[in-house]
Scaffold this motif. Structure first.
Motif, short mmCIF file in Angstrom:
data_model
loop_
_atom_site.label_atom_id
_atom_site.label_comp_id
_atom_site.label_asym_id
_atom_site.label_seq_id
_atom_site.Cartn_x
_atom_site.Cartn_y
_atom_site.Cartn_z
N ARG A 68 3.00 4.81 -6.04
CA ARG A 68 2.85 3.41 -6.49
C ARG A 68 3.34 3.20 -7.92
O ARG A 68 3.88 2.16 -8.24
N TYR A 89 -0.82 7.26 -3.86
CA TYR A 89 -1.16 7.08 -5.28
C TYR A 89 0.00 7.42 -6.21
O TYR A 89 0.34 6.65 -7.09
N ARG A 108 0.86 -1.17 0.00
CA ARG A 108 0.00 0.00 0.00
C ARG A 108 0.90 1.22 0.00
O ARG A 108 1.82 1.30 0.79
N GLU A 121 0.70 -5.72 -6.15
CA GLU A 121 0.88 -7.12 -5.79
C GLU A 121 2.25 -7.54 -6.31
O GLU A 121 2.52 -7.51 -7.50
N ALA A 145 -3.26 -4.20 -8.43
CA ALA A 145 -4.51 -4.86 -8.10
C ALA A 145 -5.69 -3.91 -8.34
O ALA A 145 -5.51 -2.69 -8.40
N ALA A 146 -6.87 -4.47 -8.45
CA ALA A 146 -8.08 -3.67 -8.72
C ALA A 146 -8.33 -2.62 -7.64
O ALA A 146 -8.86 -1.55 -7.94
N ASP A 147 -7.93 -2.91 -6.40
CA ASP A 147 -8.16 -1.96 -5.31
C ASP A 147 -7.04 -0.93 -5.17
O ASP A 147 -7.04 -0.12 -4.25
N GLY A 148 -6.06 -0.95 -6.09
CA GLY A 148 -5.00 0.05 -6.08
C GLY A 148 -3.71 -0.39 -5.42
O GLY A 148 -2.72 0.32 -5.48
N HIS A 149 -3.70 -1.55 -4.78
CA HIS A 149 -2.47 -2.05 -4.17
C HIS A 149 -1.55 -2.62 -5.24
O HIS A 149 -2.00 -3.06 -6.29
#
Length: 80
Positions: free
Chosen positions: A20, A17, A14, A43, A37-41
């Motif tokens: 990342r 923004y 995490r 992977e 990932a779809a949630d913004g993390h």
């Protein structure tokens, strides 16, 4: 920034923004598999102990205060 994972091979990072994308790019430059990932993390797939050290180093670049990074760099220069 926070790092957590389901098992020893997959870790989720995490971060802010803006960071990342920079983190993802740097990990890809180091040949570490990373996906958004779809949630913004992010992977991240860890294959060996070198990947763990590289991941830690990249994360540290974005979360450590500048003075800590300068001290760390000076220590590296003195050790060589």
């Amino acid at each position: 920034m926070e790092c957590f994972g389901q098992d020893l091979r997959r870790h989720f990072v995490r971060s802010a923004y803006g960071d990342r994308w920079l983190i993802r790019r740097r990990l890809e430059e180091l040949s570490i598999d990373v996906e958004l990932a779809a949630d913004g993390h992010l992977e991240v797939e860890i294959r060996n102990s070198v990947d763990i050290v590289l991941l830690r180093s990249v994360i540290k670049q974005f979360q450590a205060p500048r003075v800590e990074l300068v001290d760390w760099l000076e220590t590296c220069w003195c050790a060589s």
